[in-house]
Design an enzyme around this catalytic site. Sequence first.
Site, mmCIF file in Angstrom:
data_model
loop_
_atom_site.group_PDB
_atom_site.id
_atom_site.type_symbol
_atom_site.label_atom_id
_atom_site.label_comp_id
_atom_site.label_asym_id
_atom_site.label_seq_id
_atom_site.Cartn_x
_atom_site.Cartn_y
_atom_site.Cartn_z
ATOM 1 N N MET A 274 -29.113 -68.382 -18.656
ATOM 2 C CA MET A 274 -29.362 -67.309 -19.624
ATOM 3 C C MET A 274 -28.737 -65.993 -19.167
ATOM 4 O O MET A 274 -28.645 -65.051 -19.937
ATOM 5 C CB MET A 274 -30.862 -67.154 -19.900
ATOM 6 C CG MET A 274 -31.471 -68.320 -20.646
ATOM 7 S SD MET A 274 -30.485 -69.036 -21.998
ATOM 8 C CE MET A 274 -30.071 -67.625 -22.998
ATOM 9 N N ARG B 146 -25.962 -56.024 -31.903
ATOM 10 C CA ARG B 146 -25.086 -54.987 -32.449
ATOM 11 C C ARG B 146 -24.731 -55.276 -33.893
ATOM 12 O O ARG B 146 -24.582 -56.417 -34.292
ATOM 13 C CB ARG B 146 -23.795 -54.928 -31.644
ATOM 14 C CG ARG B 146 -24.081 -54.725 -30.197
ATOM 15 C CD ARG B 146 -23.284 -53.609 -29.672
ATOM 16 N NE ARG B 146 -23.530 -53.514 -28.254
ATOM 17 C CZ ARG B 146 -22.708 -52.901 -27.428
ATOM 18 N NH1 ARG B 146 -21.610 -52.379 -27.880
ATOM 19 N NH2 ARG B 146 -23.000 -52.834 -26.161
ATOM 20 N N CYS C 55 -27.691 -71.316 -11.880
ATOM 21 C CA CYS C 55 -27.911 -69.945 -11.405
ATOM 22 C C CYS C 55 -26.874 -69.567 -10.363
ATOM 23 O O CYS C 55 -26.555 -70.376 -9.491
ATOM 24 C CB CYS C 55 -29.269 -69.817 -10.720
ATOM 25 S SG CYS C 55 -30.625 -70.335 -11.739
#
Length: 486
Positions: free
Chosen positions: A391, A405, A308
């Site tokens: 993530m 997309r 993180c």
Amino acid sequence: MARILDYVGLSFDDVLLVPRRSPIRSRKEVITRSRLTRRIWLNIPILSAAMDSVTESRMAVTMAREGGIGVIHRFMPPERQAEEVAKVKRAENIVIENPMTISPETTVEEAKKIMKANGISGLLVVDADNKLLGILTRRDVVFEDSDRKLVKDCMTPRKDLITASPGISIDEAREIFRKNKIEKLPIVDENGRLKGLITSADLIKREAYPNASRDSRGRLLAAAAVGVREREIERVKLLVEAGADIIVIDVAHGHSEMCIEMIKKIKKMYGDEVDVIAGNVATPEGVEDLASAGADAVKVGIGPGSVCTTRIVAGVGVPQLTAVMKCSEAAEKMDVPIIADGGIRESGDLVKALAAGASTVMIGRLLAGTDESPGTVVLKNGRRYKIYRGMASMYAMLGREFRLRENEAEALLDASEYSYYAEGVEAYVPYTGSAADVIRRLVAGLRSGMSYLGARTIDELRKNAIFIRVTELGYRESTPHDVELV
Ligand code: XMP
């Protein structure tokens, strides 16, 4: 006006637990059972993280067998995620409710194909009314020369089969297998209709994992993550249909109105049918708001994770030990367990997190290097590694965008933007073999920590916990020093 809190934020390395007088004679006396949600308990207080380099069905099966639980990540299409949940629920089905059947008029050739394609050793033969007529096993057909023969001429007929009635207990089934040395026990109702199947293989697996986390029907527990956007309700529906026991609302900033609304929506749809875990938060107010909205457990941790960068990028976070301690006071008031998520590097951190008030912990990095995590082993300078990624890292976000997309080129145009928003990194972690081994090592450390504190249960661990702050020199003393490591 900005204000500053009058206490210091501490992380795991800032403290140690003070040893206490202990009545414990053996570490085996220690019970590691803990509360995961308002209703669900685990024998081992560990969850695997909802990350695409940590938990899919393979990890979730191992976690549940060991007594913890895996949270299947949400970074895949909802249908695929639901299938991952279904795989966990099917992994150890004590009663298979819809066993594979065939008609007596099928040819042996076709029956062989069905068995092979589905990896099963027997098919139940039923009529159009689902009445059981017999069973066809691999043994019945293996020496059958004529593939054109019909199933009804090769099967073991109903009159020679041992069957059981619906509602049979696992112990009764076990006794039938033992006495009759059979491998398959069809369940039929009073009209002779097929209602299910119990196999000896499933019972054997059950006995191999006495600690496993199971639902009331003996199936392994499965949890799955969802986001907070409107469309995620469809994902929730598919996951619940597939048998998910717990839905985990998985967002970086859980103390948000979107998260609160999502909890309410899921609770309104399913009530107590599924438990909802929500997070992440790092304050008592966060715990109160999510628990008041209906969360059955709250996940705590803003920025402590090994991959993180939220604290660096956004300047936001609370050191994890303090976050857990403060949140656990609110959690106790609300009677909702909390999960300490992120930053567990060793079993000692697990002990500290539970002693600080977490009921369970979520782990990413320590499990990312195992056989059970998605992804393959890579070689770097002659050593074996697996890739672990936050993530919110650039590549994880890009990957998601590609899937959403239609046009890859369009996604690529925006690629550079992702590097601005990333709050996580991609990393190599050493390959560490089986996840069960990692879990067992962590649990051994937990048992040790509990016995130093004279705690037979996680509850006693919390009650007996006294932390002492350590200086940097004290920390240095805690790690191997003044020796050359072999
Ligand atoms: P560990 O320390 O066990 O932590 O690797 C796993 C937890 O890290 C969180 N996580 C992230 N946090 N940016 C973040 O700020 C990210 O990209 C990211 N990815 C995962 C998550 O809570 C996980 O369970």
